[in-house]
Design a protein around this motif. Structure first.
Motif, mmCIF file in Angstrom:
data_model
loop_
_atom_site.group_PDB
_atom_site.id
_atom_site.type_symbol
_atom_site.label_atom_id
_atom_site.label_comp_id
_atom_site.label_asym_id
_atom_site.label_seq_id
_atom_site.Cartn_x
_atom_site.Cartn_y
_atom_site.Cartn_z
ATOM 1 N N LYS A 145 0.870 -1.186 0.000
ATOM 2 C CA LYS A 145 0.000 0.000 0.000
ATOM 3 C C LYS A 145 0.907 1.236 0.000
ATOM 4 O O LYS A 145 1.641 1.483 0.951
ATOM 5 C CB LYS A 145 -0.900 -0.010 1.238
ATOM 6 C CG LYS A 145 -1.932 1.099 1.256
ATOM 7 C CD LYS A 145 -2.842 0.952 2.467
ATOM 8 C CE LYS A 145 -3.931 2.019 2.452
ATOM 9 N NZ LYS A 145 -4.846 1.878 3.623
ATOM 10 N N TRP A 153 -3.137 0.293 -3.683
ATOM 11 C CA TRP A 153 -2.296 -0.901 -3.690
ATOM 12 C C TRP A 153 -1.566 -1.071 -5.022
ATOM 13 O O TRP A 153 -2.165 -0.979 -6.084
ATOM 14 C CB TRP A 153 -3.134 -2.148 -3.398
ATOM 15 C CG TRP A 153 -3.658 -2.147 -1.993
ATOM 16 C CD1 TRP A 153 -4.847 -1.634 -1.567
ATOM 17 C CD2 TRP A 153 -2.990 -2.629 -0.843
ATOM 18 N NE1 TRP A 153 -4.968 -1.782 -0.207
ATOM 19 C CE2 TRP A 153 -3.839 -2.402 0.267
ATOM 20 C CE3 TRP A 153 -1.763 -3.262 -0.622
ATOM 21 C CZ2 TRP A 153 -3.490 -2.762 1.569
ATOM 22 C CZ3 TRP A 153 -1.415 -3.632 0.671
ATOM 23 C CH2 TRP A 153 -2.277 -3.375 1.745
ATOM 24 N N GLN A 169 -9.521 -6.314 1.379
ATOM 25 C CA GLN A 169 -8.674 -5.427 2.175
ATOM 26 C C GLN A 169 -9.138 -5.403 3.625
ATOM 27 O O GLN A 169 -10.328 -5.279 3.904
ATOM 28 C CB GLN A 169 -8.699 -4.017 1.582
ATOM 29 C CG GLN A 169 -7.773 -3.048 2.269
ATOM 30 C CD GLN A 169 -7.715 -1.707 1.548
ATOM 31 O OE1 GLN A 169 -6.947 -0.825 1.896
ATOM 32 N NE2 GLN A 169 -8.539 -1.537 0.526
ATOM 33 N N LYS A 175 -0.200 -2.491 5.434
ATOM 34 C CA LYS A 175 0.406 -2.033 4.180
ATOM 35 C C LYS A 175 1.023 -3.134 3.321
ATOM 36 O O LYS A 175 1.683 -2.828 2.337
ATOM 37 C CB LYS A 175 1.488 -0.994 4.498
ATOM 38 C CG LYS A 175 0.925 0.277 5.127
ATOM 39 C CD LYS A 175 2.002 1.335 5.295
ATOM 40 C CE LYS A 175 1.410 2.626 5.867
ATOM 41 N NZ LYS A 175 2.456 3.695 5.997
#
Length: 206
Positions: A145, A153, A169, A175
């Protein structure tokens, strides 16, 4: 008296011959049986071990032996257009390495670089289905991310995550992306998962 003894000896002589013959026959049969058992056992053990090459180092660790056996059995799932090279599974234009060790996302990325490859990038839905059919655990992939927004992303090469892929998600502010047997999901980068490396297929080793 002597005549009686002579008759008795004549009677005993055939019995001794019979006993001696039986004894020799029993010993011969025992030796023959032992020999046949040895030959049969030797032949069977040779046939069983034919397909398995012993490690060159006879003092190889148990882990190395287990890894060797696993590599032999995993070739069974290869399709007609797949190629198996050592610890790499090649399909189409890509080769994949499925690790057994668990590391953080960053350490997984370094491990792939050490293998002259990179963390897995999924280009198509078909590739995602193929990879997921080969795993049973969570594996780190090269998804990160990079920003907040609608499409935050990206893959390590900077390309965006395709909306055609099966992706979920987490609501948590994480991340890093990883592959599950059912979907691509997100997680804290410090979690320890297995990982998948990818490199371009270079053809069979010469």
């Amino acid at each position: 008296m002597d005549e009686r003894c002579s008759k008795h000896e004549r009677r005993e002589l055939p019995r001794r011959k019979v006993a001696l013959t039986l004894g020799v026959t029993c010993i011969f049969l025992l030796l023959a049986s032992t020999g046949l058992r040895y030959l049969l056992l030797h032949r069977c053990s040779g046939e069983i071990g034919q397909g398995i090459k012993e490690p060159e180092d006879k003092n190889a660790s148990l882990a190395e032996v287990e890894d060797h056996l696993i590599l032999l059995t995993t070739t069974a799932w290869n399709e007609d257009d797949d190629t198996f090279q050592g610890k790499w599974y090649c399909h189409g234009k890509s080769c994949y390495h499925f690790s057994k060790e668990e590391k953080t996302w960053e350490r997984s990325m370094v491990s792939c670089q050490d293998l002259q490859s990179s963390l897995l990038k999924i280009d198509t839905k078909e590739e995602q289905v193929f990879i997921q059919s080969k795993i049973k655990y969570n594996h780190w992939i090269g998804l990160i991310k990079v920003q907040e927004g609608r499409y935050p992303w990206q893959w390590l090469d900077g390309s965006p995550l395709s909306q055609k892929l099966n992706f979920q998600q987490s609501l948590s502010p994480v991340k890093c992306g990883h592959m599950r047997p059912s979907t691509i999901y997100t997680a804290d980068c410090n979690h320890r998962f297995r990982y998948i490396c990818e490199k371009v297929f270079s053809g069979p080793d010469n």
